[in-house]
Write an enzyme that holds these catalytic residues in place. Sequence first.
Site, short mmCIF file in Angstrom:
data_model
loop_
_atom_site.label_atom_id
_atom_site.label_comp_id
_atom_site.label_asym_id
_atom_site.label_seq_id
_atom_site.Cartn_x
_atom_site.Cartn_y
_atom_site.Cartn_z
N ASP A 26 27.63 6.62 -11.75
CA ASP A 26 28.71 7.26 -12.50
C ASP A 26 29.25 6.32 -13.59
O ASP A 26 30.15 6.69 -14.35
CB ASP A 26 29.82 7.77 -11.57
CG ASP A 26 30.48 6.68 -10.78
OD1 ASP A 26 30.04 5.51 -10.87
OD2 ASP A 26 31.46 6.98 -10.04
N SER A 27 28.67 5.14 -13.68
CA SER A 27 28.97 4.25 -14.81
C SER A 27 28.62 4.95 -16.13
O SER A 27 29.07 4.53 -17.20
CB SER A 27 28.18 2.94 -14.69
OG SER A 27 26.79 3.21 -14.51
N ASP A 83 25.07 8.86 -7.64
CA ASP A 83 26.47 8.62 -7.29
C ASP A 83 27.22 9.92 -7.11
O ASP A 83 27.11 10.83 -7.95
CB ASP A 83 27.16 7.86 -8.44
CG ASP A 83 27.27 6.37 -8.18
OD1 ASP A 83 27.13 5.95 -7.02
OD2 ASP A 83 27.48 5.63 -9.15
N LYS A 93 25.22 8.10 -3.19
CA LYS A 93 26.01 6.87 -2.97
C LYS A 93 27.50 7.21 -3.06
O LYS A 93 27.92 7.94 -3.95
CB LYS A 93 25.64 5.80 -4.00
CG LYS A 93 26.51 4.54 -3.88
CD LYS A 93 25.92 3.34 -4.60
CE LYS A 93 26.16 3.31 -6.08
NZ LYS A 93 27.57 3.27 -6.49
N GLU A 115 29.64 -4.91 -5.07
CA GLU A 115 29.97 -5.10 -6.49
C GLU A 115 31.05 -6.17 -6.64
O GLU A 115 32.12 -6.09 -6.03
CB GLU A 115 30.45 -3.77 -7.10
CG GLU A 115 30.82 -3.92 -8.58
CD GLU A 115 30.91 -2.60 -9.34
OE1 GLU A 115 30.57 -1.54 -8.79
OE2 GLU A 115 31.32 -2.65 -10.51
O1 KIV Z 1 27.84 3.47 -11.34
C1 KIV Z 1 27.05 2.53 -11.29
O2 KIV Z 1 26.26 2.27 -12.21
C2 KIV Z 1 27.06 1.71 -10.07
C3 KIV Z 1 26.39 0.39 -10.15
C4 KIV Z 1 27.24 -0.54 -10.89
C5 KIV Z 1 26.02 -0.12 -8.83
O3 KIV Z 1 27.63 2.09 -9.10
#
Ligand code: KIV
Length: 257
Positions: free
Chosen positions: A42-43, A81, A110, A176
């Site tokens: 979700d980044s 995510d 996740k 993280e």
């Molecule tokens: O959202 C994301 O890209 C993540 C990574 C930083 C592990 O959760």
Amino acid sequence: MKKKILNLIKKKNKSKIVSLTAYSKNIATILDNYCDLILVGDSLGSVLYNYKSTREVSLNSMIEHSKSVRMGVKNSLMVVDMPHNTYRNNKEALKNAKRIMLKTKCDAVKLEGGKKIYQIIKTLIKNKIPVMGHLGLLPQSDKIFKYKGKKKTEREKIIKDAKLLEEAGVFSIVLECVEASLAKDVTQNLVIPTIGIGASKYCDGQILVFDDLIGLNPINYRFVKKFANIRKEILKGVLKYSKEVKAHKFPNKKTSY
Ligand code: KIV
């Protein structure tokens, strides 16, 4: 348990796990042969959409990007995510996780958090939805983005949460921004692998946001090493294109019908 997930777990103490994020098919296709795990993170909210936080990312957005990534992933384990506010209780989490699995054909989801989401994780796993955990800095809920593990209470909580998540049945945990000795303790305490981002060499594997590693995303976090300078390459191509258009060199006979 899926073969791909078992193979990932088996890597613990044998070989390092290589993971990256991807938000689209073309990038996923390139990464697929070199990654054990590809995460649709979700980044993407901050990296692609310039949102202030990942809290603004919608379920539909995650699903659409994941459908694109799925087309490029043949070998790696694909994890998606669950965005903020999509797993506030068992019922909501199960409905949304099922939707993600069905629409994107990913291998796992996740979720961020420890004890608070223990029952939710158990519910998903009971319903045959593989889950990856995420501890340490939690972008969906932390107000301040600071590395974890300075305070004793913080350290104890992360160690306890990691054990709880393992007991709930997650197949791996992202750590993280976790202080090195804490990441080492957590990793040694678990049977399942830890995947670190800003969490030292002691994790069983590493993950980075792809746009950060290629230098496309203009950020300068301590834990991001820029392994390539793709901005420079893009600029070169765009300049060449611009020059040729202005000089009436492009398109030419060969590139016209
Ligand atoms: O959202 C994301 O890209 C993540 C990574 C930083 C592990 O959760």
